[in-house]
Structures are given as structure tokens and as C-alpha cells.
Design a protein around this motif. Sequence first.
Motif, PDB file in Angstrom:
ATOM      1  N   PHE A 151       0.938  -1.442   0.341  1.00 57.02           N
ATOM      2  CA  PHE A 151       0.337  -0.146   0.245  1.00 57.02           C
ATOM      3  C   PHE A 151       1.089   1.356   0.244  1.00 57.02           C
ATOM      4  O   PHE A 151       0.591   2.298  -0.917  1.00 57.02           O
ATOM      5  N   PRO A 188      -5.531  -2.937 -11.647  1.00 55.94           N
ATOM      6  CA  PRO A 188      -6.212  -2.287 -10.828  1.00 55.94           C
ATOM      7  C   PRO A 188      -5.284  -2.830  -9.694  1.00 55.94           C
ATOM      8  O   PRO A 188      -4.439  -4.034  -9.384  1.00 55.94           O
ATOM      9  N   PHE A 189      -5.231  -1.933  -8.902  1.00 58.22           N
ATOM     10  CA  PHE A 189      -4.356  -2.143  -7.580  1.00 58.22           C
ATOM     11  C   PHE A 189      -5.821  -2.697  -6.391  1.00 58.22           C
ATOM     12  O   PHE A 189      -6.289  -1.191  -5.915  1.00 58.22           O
ATOM     13  N   MET A 190      -5.633  -4.067  -5.548  1.00 62.26           N
ATOM     14  CA  MET A 190      -6.844  -3.561  -4.852  1.00 62.26           C
ATOM     15  C   MET A 190      -6.369  -5.109  -3.954  1.00 62.26           C
ATOM     16  O   MET A 190      -5.489  -5.860  -4.122  1.00 62.26           O
ATOM     17  N   MET A 191      -6.223  -4.973  -2.545  1.00 65.17           N
ATOM     18  CA  MET A 191      -5.939  -5.956  -1.823  1.00 65.17           C
ATOM     19  C   MET A 191      -6.084  -5.351  -0.644  1.00 65.17           C
ATOM     20  O   MET A 191      -6.945  -4.876   0.318  1.00 65.17           O
ATOM     21  N   ASP A 197       3.106   1.582  -3.428  1.00 69.29           N
ATOM     22  CA  ASP A 197       2.093   1.293  -4.349  1.00 69.29           C
ATOM     23  C   ASP A 197       2.063   2.255  -5.691  1.00 69.29           C
ATOM     24  O   ASP A 197       2.968   2.395  -6.653  1.00 69.29           O
ATOM     25  N   ARG A 198       1.900   3.940  -5.216  1.00 68.29           N
ATOM     26  CA  ARG A 198       2.089   4.999  -5.678  1.00 68.29           C
ATOM     27  C   ARG A 198       4.098   5.506  -6.397  1.00 68.29           C
ATOM     28  O   ARG A 198       4.271   5.986  -7.028  1.00 68.29           O
ATOM     29  N   ARG A 252      -8.523   5.168  -9.189  1.00 69.98           N
ATOM     30  CA  ARG A 252      -8.685   5.158  -9.931  1.00 69.98           C
ATOM     31  C   ARG A 252     -10.112   4.232 -10.383  1.00 69.98           C
ATOM     32  O   ARG A 252     -10.947   4.205 -10.645  1.00 69.98           O
ATOM     33  N   GLU A 253      -9.598   3.499  -8.965  1.00 73.30           N
ATOM     34  CA  GLU A 253     -10.870   2.047  -9.065  1.00 73.30           C
ATOM     35  C   GLU A 253     -11.938   2.483  -8.449  1.00 73.30           C
ATOM     36  O   GLU A 253     -13.290   2.068  -9.104  1.00 73.30           O
ATOM     37  N   LEU A 291      -7.089   0.319  -1.819  1.00 70.69           N
ATOM     38  CA  LEU A 291      -7.862   0.116  -3.790  1.00 70.69           C
ATOM     39  C   LEU A 291      -7.433   1.151  -3.903  1.00 70.69           C
ATOM     40  O   LEU A 291      -7.123   2.705  -3.029  1.00 70.69           O
ATOM     41  N   ARG A 292      -6.811   2.031  -5.421  1.00 66.48           N
ATOM     42  CA  ARG A 292      -6.543   3.299  -6.090  1.00 66.48           C
ATOM     43  C   ARG A 292      -7.874   4.246  -5.994  1.00 66.48           C
ATOM     44  O   ARG A 292      -8.884   3.408  -6.367  1.00 66.48           O
TER      45      ARG A 292
END
Lengths: 629, 93
Positions: free
Chosen positions: A321, A435-438, A324-325, B75-76, B72-73
Motif C-alpha cells: 500500500f 487495478p491495485f486492490m487488496m 504502490d504509488r 482510479r478504481e 485500492l487506488r
Amino acid sequence: MDIAVRPARLALVGNPNSGKTALFNALTGAHQKVANYAGVTVERKEGLVRSASGRTLSVLDLPGTYSLRARSPDEAVTRDAVLGRLAGESPPDVVVCVADATNLRLVLRLVLELKAVGRPMVLALNMYDIAQRQGLRIDLDRLRGALGVPIVTTVATRKRGIADLLAEVETVALAGTVLPQGEGAWHEPDANEIRAAHRDAERIMRTCVRPPERPDTLTGKIDTLLLHPVAGLLILLGLLFVMFQAVFAWAAPAMDGIDAGFALFGGVVAGFMPDGLLESLIVDGMIAGVGSVIIFLPQIVILFAFIILLEDFGYMARAAFLMDRIMGGAGLHGRAFIPLLSSFACAIPGIMAARTIDSRQDRLTTIMVAPLMTCSARIPVYTLIIAAFIPNETVWGFASLQGLVMFGLYAAGIVSALTVSFVIRRVFWRGQVEPFMMELPAYKLPDAKSVLINLWLRAKIFLMRAGKIILPLMILVWLASTFPYPPAGATGQPIEYSLAGMIGRALEPIFAPIGFNWQMVIALVPGMAAREVAVAALGTVYAVSDAETAMSGLAAVLSAQWSLATGLAFLAWYVFAPQCVPTLAVVKRETNSWKWMTIMIVYMFGLAYLGAFVTYRVALALGGGNVGG
Amino acid sequence: MSNVIQLSEARVGDRGVITHVGGGRMGEHDSELERRLLELGFVEGAQVHLIHQGIVRRDPIALRVDDMTVALRRREAANLTIQLNGPFAEAAE
């Protein structure tokens, strides 16, 4: 088929972070077999367990998932294993769905999805002690009725409920001898079907589960600090610093020990054997060769100890997290953080850890840049060249110049990895963003036994690889550097007349523009087996006996024979060059394609040549061309 | 004053209820992203609370979704519509 005559197979399925692996470890102990599934590179973990009634059951630990609708290769294995579609794998007799009792919402939907498959099934409510401590009330009887599956409560870390679980599995396996064949009623659900399943799960939650009286507030409090945009990043950097200190400082004594052990062993074997070819093959080729790889075991064990502990604690998702960016600017996914981190010890575990990245493109990018991170095999090469060419003096009053150069080499690796991934993202996969989701799991104290079992597994895999891949490679390299024999009356070192020597001589004109002499080019040939082998090879070419231990002797020879420009060009070469056949072999296996391996070889050698060329020319222009100066 | 926003516009501390999953600026992978969001618990009716955000462009974000935490980002998050809890929303529930 009767489960009385062959072991019943049970497969563990569950959400990530449900304690599935802890339950697997509790069931099977250290009796685990790790391999790959046929045709895919997903790790297959299997173990055996004996039930109270004396039957042996085989347990398969499937990758964690939220849904049978698979996205990553890992999840596809879970789906196919449950559906019985996996080539070379018989379908499980019983599916055990492992649920975190304190976090049931999502897993209930998975249970409903698994039920649609129609295989005999048991639900294990794991971490039940934590649920009880929180005052979470689960009406087990009603939940059993609502779901229509047997339920067992377990505490994997304390081995509680294991016997119950096995007994239930046996009952279900015996009752379910007539298996519904094929895939049952399962099909890939569309969005509205997922919504409907959520509503069902929600209804079951409301009727069977009373919210906790004392919910976990600790995780939220810890996150206030660890996820803080500034403090969180500083803590992450601090952790990385400690980790590197540990990998390099704590491992040193063990590595010296292994080094001495192999040298002693080689000496003893050499003493027993008659001088000659066989002795050379066994002592120089096999013992020294395998030793040069096994020496990295302490570093790999320490690195994995950190990674497993942080993972089990629940921190790794937070690290992804936070990063990520920051890594996203270079086109890398947050999940690439752990693979790239592992690559500082060795690119091989790093490339394998990239399996957890869902999207193929993100995974490929990560794999392609992982070998640019400075692995520990580069350290002997860097140390040698730095000792030979960089004066041991202090700059700015406090910093050691040699240390600064070492740091610069690490930084060059990181910067080039980020640049390459940026380019890959821009040129090859423009505009596609995964997508980044966790889930950020609740923090948990790692279980010592489970950590040790996982650590042992990692060490075992590394050692097995040393045996299966590295040993044959070492023999090959030995053959190339030994045959053919020097002609009678030859004056040079034997390696000059061998196949490796011929290759080196043939390649010499190509390397002349970057300042490499023929001795260096010859050393690069055996150096393909592993980066640090180049040190020993240089020792052979320059006839400095026992180069690895007599490093200072070799450094003195090199500083007398090479110009500073050549030394620096050699360092630049080693920042980039894919001088490691095992890594290339793993890339081939993990990407399942020769294409990506070839791309890696071409681009890394290209960068190496370019880097060394620029370094050499710039150093020459600045007056670094004097040999022996 | 509208208190219906895309989750991507939410600030740290905002609480609300998901009213719609999907839409936003979804591309061709519409239904795939929608299903992945649903599978992670972003479903209509779920309570969300934005608790943390990253340092670069306030991204990604960490949310409490019912009783679990998910990152999450933004964007999502643009594919999730939420109704912010007004000052009296909790009392009215």
C-alpha cells in the motif's frame, strides 16, 4: 474408488489471510512436499496426515482466493483443482474451506460458490479463539443448517480442532463415495449473481453471527502509525535498513563457515583422491561450484525469515500500500515490492515471488527488472574490484570512499530497474493499468512453529535447486574450462587453451572497445554460471591460486594489470549483465517462454555493454587510462 | 447540497454507504472490475469509511468496508458511488 484403499485427498481452499497455511502446517507438520503443478509454475504443496482412526489422508494446500473466478495463475490452479480440471491431478475427495472466524463476510460467499461445485465439503472456522476473545457469537448449528455443510472450529496455531476436522473429513468422504462427476452446477458468475450471493451471505451473517462485543481496535491503532503517509514510509525504510543489515552482517559468520567448510571438504577429498581429471572434476567443478552457491543460504534464510515474519504479521500488504504509488511512477505494481526486495538476496526467489501478481503484464515487468537489483552474488565481484581500484580513504570527513562506491552500485541497480520498468510500461503496455486492490488483514502475532516450517521449506527448495540446476551447470562450466588440454610445451595457463579460453579469445574484439582484455573475457565465460564465479575464474586466468580466500593478492594483481577505466567498466558491466544461467533458467520456467528469456538476455547484455562503454570512455577522457597507476 | 459522490473524491474521515457499483469511467474491462470489486466486499449497501491515504496524490486509499480493511487506488474507487453520511444520518438509521 474406495478411500479405504488409497489415501483420501483433501484440498484446503480459503481467502488469503484466513490462516490456511497455518492450518496446513498444523495438519502436516514438516512432512510437506513442494513441487510445481504440471505445466504451470504454481507451487504445489502437499502433505500427509494420519487421522485418529488410523487412515492416512493427503492434504493439498491451494492458493488463497476470494472466488473461483480466477485472475492470477495461482487462483486458476485453485479453481481447476476444485473443479477437477487440473491435468495430472485427481479431484479432491473433500474440499475444506478455511475461514477466518473473525472475518466471515466474504468467505461465506466463497462457501456458497464452492457448494455449487458439488464436492463433499467441510467448513473450518479458523482462529476461533480470537473470535471468542472478541466476543463474537457464531450460532454454529444455525450456520450449519443455513449453509448445509458440516462445520468445525479450529485454532491452527494451537493445534486445536485438528482431530475434529479430520474426523469430519472422514465422515464426509465416506458418505460422499458417489461423487457428483464433473463440474457440478458451477459456472463463472456474472456481476448480478455475485450480488445475489452477497445478499444470501449477508442474510446468513445476520441470522447466525452476532457482531463482536470487543472488536479488534488494535489493528486500527497500529495502522494509524504504520499507514501514516510520512511516519509509515519512514518506518518501512527503517525496516528495510534493519533487514539489509541483517542479511549482510548477520549472515557473514555463517557464510565464512560454509566457505571454510567447503574448502576443507574439497581439501580432504583432494587428499584422498589421486591427482588427475576426476579429482579436478569433483573438487574444482562440483564441490567448489556447489559451495559457491550454497554460501548464499544464510542470506536467503535471513531474508526469508524477515519476509515470512512480516507477511504473517500482516505487514506486507501495508508495505505494498505504501509503495504502490511510489513504484507506480515507474510503472510497477505495489505487489512488485516484495519480489524486488527479495531480489537483493537473489533474483531467483524474487522472480518466483512475482507469482502473487495477478496481471500478466505487471508480473512480466517485475520479472524482467528483478535481476537488475543488486543480488548478493555481485558482492564478491564488487568487493574485489573496489579493493583493487578504489583507494581506501575517507571523504567529506565521515564517509568511506569504498563504501560510497558500493552504495552507488546499489543505487545504479535500483535506478536502472525503475527506468527499465518505466520504459516497458510506456513502450509495450501503453495505457493499460492493472487495478491495485487488496485486503489489509488484521495484525496477528506470527506463530513460531509455522514460521519455522515455512523457512525450512524455502531453504529446502533453494538447496534442491543448487543440486538440480547448479550442479549440472557447474560440471558444464568445468568441462568448458578444462578441455581441450593445452598442447605440449604450452606456456600459458591451461584455461587459455580450453573451450572457454577459445570463446574468450574469439569474443575479445567485441569487448576491446569497452576496455576488457582477453583475460577478463575468458573469466566471463565460466562467470555465466553465477556472477561470483568470475572472481575464481579471474584467479585462474591470472594464476593467483585460491583466489577466493586470497582476495587481496588477486586485487593487487588486477590493480597492476588493469587501468582504472577498465576496472570501472567491469563494475558497470556487472551492474547489468545477466551473468547467471540459473536466473535465466528460472525466467524461462516462470514465463513459460523462450521469448522473454531471450529478451532479458538481449536487453541486459545491451545495457551492460552500453554502461561499460560509456564508463570506460568517460574514465579514459578523465585520465583513468594508465595501467598500474 | 448533494452528498452522493464517487468514492474516488472522498477525503480521509468520510463515511458513507455504497449506492452503486459500476459505471464511472470503466473501459472495456467493465464487468471484470465490477466483479472484482464485488468479490472484495464493495457491494451496494456496504458501509465504507476512508481511513488512510498514500503520500503521492493522496493515493491509494485504505477503507473500512463493513468489518474489514481494503486498499485500492482512487482510479478504481471512481467506479463506486457512495452516499455520504450526513450529520444526522447515523441517528436516522
